[in-house]
Enzyme design. Structure first.
Site, PDB file in Angstrom:
ATOM      1  N   ASN A   1      49.400  58.190  42.003  1.00 58.12           N
ATOM      2  CA  ASN A   1      49.700  58.175  43.431  1.00 58.12           C
ATOM      3  C   ASN A   1      48.679  59.109  44.083  1.00 58.12           C
ATOM      4  OD1 ASN A   1      50.682  58.441  46.006  1.00 58.12           O
ATOM      5  ND2 ASN A   1      52.559  59.526  45.428  1.00 58.12           N
ATOM      6  N   TRP A   2      47.677  58.502  44.711  1.00 60.38           N
ATOM      7  CA  TRP A   2      46.576  59.310  45.247  1.00 60.38           C
ATOM      8  C   TRP A   2      46.959  60.046  46.520  1.00 60.38           C
ATOM      9  CZ3 TRP A   2      41.341  56.124  44.784  1.00 60.38           C
ATOM     10  CH2 TRP A   2      41.104  55.855  43.435  1.00 60.38           C
ATOM     11  N   LYS A   3      48.076  59.652  47.137  1.00 56.91           N
ATOM     12  CA  LYS A   3      48.511  60.269  48.407  1.00 56.91           C
ATOM     13  C   LYS A   3      47.391  60.162  49.457  1.00 56.91           C
ATOM     14  CE  LYS A   3      51.725  62.964  45.747  1.00 56.91           C
ATOM     15  NZ  LYS A   3      52.586  64.135  45.650  1.00 56.91           N
TER      16      LYS A   3
ATOM     17  N   HIS B   1      58.932  57.159  48.554  1.00 60.53           N
ATOM     18  CA  HIS B   1      58.438  58.450  48.038  1.00 60.53           C
ATOM     19  C   HIS B   1      59.072  59.583  48.842  1.00 60.53           C
ATOM     20  CE1 HIS B   1      55.831  61.774  47.015  1.00 60.53           C
ATOM     21  NE2 HIS B   1      55.539  61.093  45.925  1.00 60.53           N
TER      22      HIS B   1
ATOM     23  N   GLU C   1      57.926  62.212  49.988  1.00 57.66           N
ATOM     24  CA  GLU C   1      57.146  62.687  51.144  1.00 57.66           C
ATOM     25  C   GLU C   1      57.375  61.792  52.352  1.00 57.66           C
ATOM     26  OE1 GLU C   1      53.409  62.911  49.060  1.00 57.66           O
ATOM     27  OE2 GLU C   1      54.203  64.599  47.922  1.00 57.66           O
TER      28      GLU C   1
ATOM     29  N   GLU D   1      61.813  61.147  40.633  1.00 55.85           N
ATOM     30  CA  GLU D   1      60.947  62.252  41.023  1.00 55.85           C
ATOM     31  C   GLU D   1      61.771  63.369  41.660  1.00 55.85           C
ATOM     32  OE1 GLU D   1      56.619  60.867  41.431  1.00 55.85           O
ATOM     33  OE2 GLU D   1      57.539  60.719  43.386  1.00 55.85           O
TER      34      GLU D   1
ATOM     35  N   GLY E   1      54.217  68.256  43.154  1.00 53.74           N
ATOM     36  CA  GLY E   1      53.104  69.045  43.677  1.00 53.74           C
ATOM     37  C   GLY E   1      53.329  70.543  43.558  1.00 53.74           C
TER      38      GLY E   1
ATOM     39  N   SER F   1      54.641  66.692  38.863  1.00 57.36           N
ATOM     40  CA  SER F   1      53.768  67.570  38.069  1.00 57.36           C
ATOM     41  C   SER F   1      53.603  67.104  36.627  1.00 57.36           C
ATOM     42  CB  SER F   1      54.261  69.023  38.139  1.00 57.36           C
ATOM     43  OG  SER F   1      54.276  69.467  39.492  1.00 57.36           O
TER      44      SER F   1
HETATM   45  P1  PGA Z   1      52.519  65.381  41.506  1.00 57.01           P
HETATM   46  O1  PGA Z   1      53.043  64.192  42.452  1.00 57.01           O
HETATM   47  O2  PGA Z   1      52.177  64.760  40.176  1.00 57.01           O
HETATM   48  O3  PGA Z   1      51.304  65.926  42.198  1.00 57.01           O
HETATM   49  O4  PGA Z   1      53.631  66.369  41.396  1.00 57.01           O
HETATM   50  C1  PGA Z   1      53.857  63.201  41.937  1.00 57.01           C
HETATM   51  C2  PGA Z   1      54.247  62.245  43.044  1.00 57.01           C
HETATM   52  O5  PGA Z   1      54.418  62.710  44.181  1.00 57.01           O
HETATM   53  O6  PGA Z   1      54.381  61.046  42.815  1.00 57.01           O
END
Ligand code: PGA
Length: 258
Positions: free
Chosen positions: A13-15, A101, A103, A173, A179, A219
């Site tokens: 997931n490149w965000k 997600h 976020e 998640e 993150g 993470s």
């Molecule tokens: P992260 O993100 O690996 O940087 O914790 C995972 C995600 O948000 O899918």
């Protein structure tokens, strides 16, 4: 992982990272890293920003890497400034889409109701869905993780048929692990992925539950992937930070192929 009944999926997931030229570079770098190595025990996906999709698909040609988007709107077309429809994604060659997600839920007001609408739109267009669920730190501390992820799973999948479940991947998640560098322990990840699998069994059947890919995300990295993936209920990973580094992403892919 339990490869006997379901596929393992490693998805990046490149965000909001990488301009199109960098997307080409990163896909090429991942290709170079996995070239000649065993990859057939898992599916490999990179979910990229909308403007990177065309470059990423072009660069991924001839490799096992599939390209996904990071969200999708539920309407087919119309006055929804700034949104992207499932048909648009499909038309440019996208195969997967992340929905729900944390976020999106945290910063953009998405709810289980809108997540459910997006899931239906994606399925109707023939996209595969990576549906994210997970608890906040306060919720874990309150001891309501099971209730939260069960409720999210049930609402997000409302009206989704057993047959549609072939095109749904769930990503567990925990929001506190995203993150933050704080990973759930492999036991915590396995436990909650198992709870989600039981919810799917109750909604559909034991065989649908056994066939559903449930990833862990939060993470996951080159160091902890092998242990997380060794758990029966953890069928892959949704990887943010570590998916932006080709060598690290390749180590995770290798762990999924052991
Ligand atoms: P992260 O993100 O690996 O940087 O914790 C995972 C995600 O948000 O899918």
């Amino acid at each position: 992982m339990n490869r006997a009944t379901r596929r393992t999926v490693i998805a990046g997931n490149w965000k909001m990272n990488k301009i199109p030229a960098e997307a080409t570079e990163l896909i090429n770098a991942i290709k170079a890293e996995i070239n000649g190595k065993k990859t057939d025990e898992c599916e490999i996906v990179a979910c990229v920003p909308y403007v990177d999709i065309t470059n990423a698909i072009e660069a991924a040609k001839g490799s096992p890497i599939k390209i996904g988007a990071e969200n999708v709107h539920w309407e087919k077309s119309g006055a929804f400034t700034g949104e992207i429809s499932a048909d648009m994604l499909k038309a440019v060659g996208v195969e997967y889409v992340i929905i729900g997600h944390s976020e999106r839920r945290q910063y953009f007001g998405e709810t289980d109701v809108t997540v459910n609408k997006r899931v239906h739109a994606a399925l109707a267009a023939g996209l595969k869905v990576i549906l994210c669920v997970g608890e906040l730190l306060e919720q874990r501390e309150q001891g309501i993780t099971a209730e939260i992820v069960s409720m999210q799973t049930k609402i997000d999948l409302l009206g989704v048929t057993a047959d549609d479940m072939k095109n749904i991947i769930i990503a567990y998640e925990p929001v506190w692990a995203i993150g933050t560098g704080k990973t759930a322990t492999s036991e915590q990840a396995d436990e909650v992925c198992g709870i989600i699998r039981n919810v799917i069994a109750s909604l559909y059947s034991e065989s649908v539950a056994a066939a559903t890919t449930i990833q862990y995300g939060g993470s996951m990295n080159a160091k902890n992937a092998e242990e997380l993936l060794s758990m029966t209920n953890v069928d892959g990973g949704l990887i943010g930070g570590a998916s932006l580094k080709a060598p690290d992403f390749a180590v995770i892919i290798a762990a999924a192929n052991k």
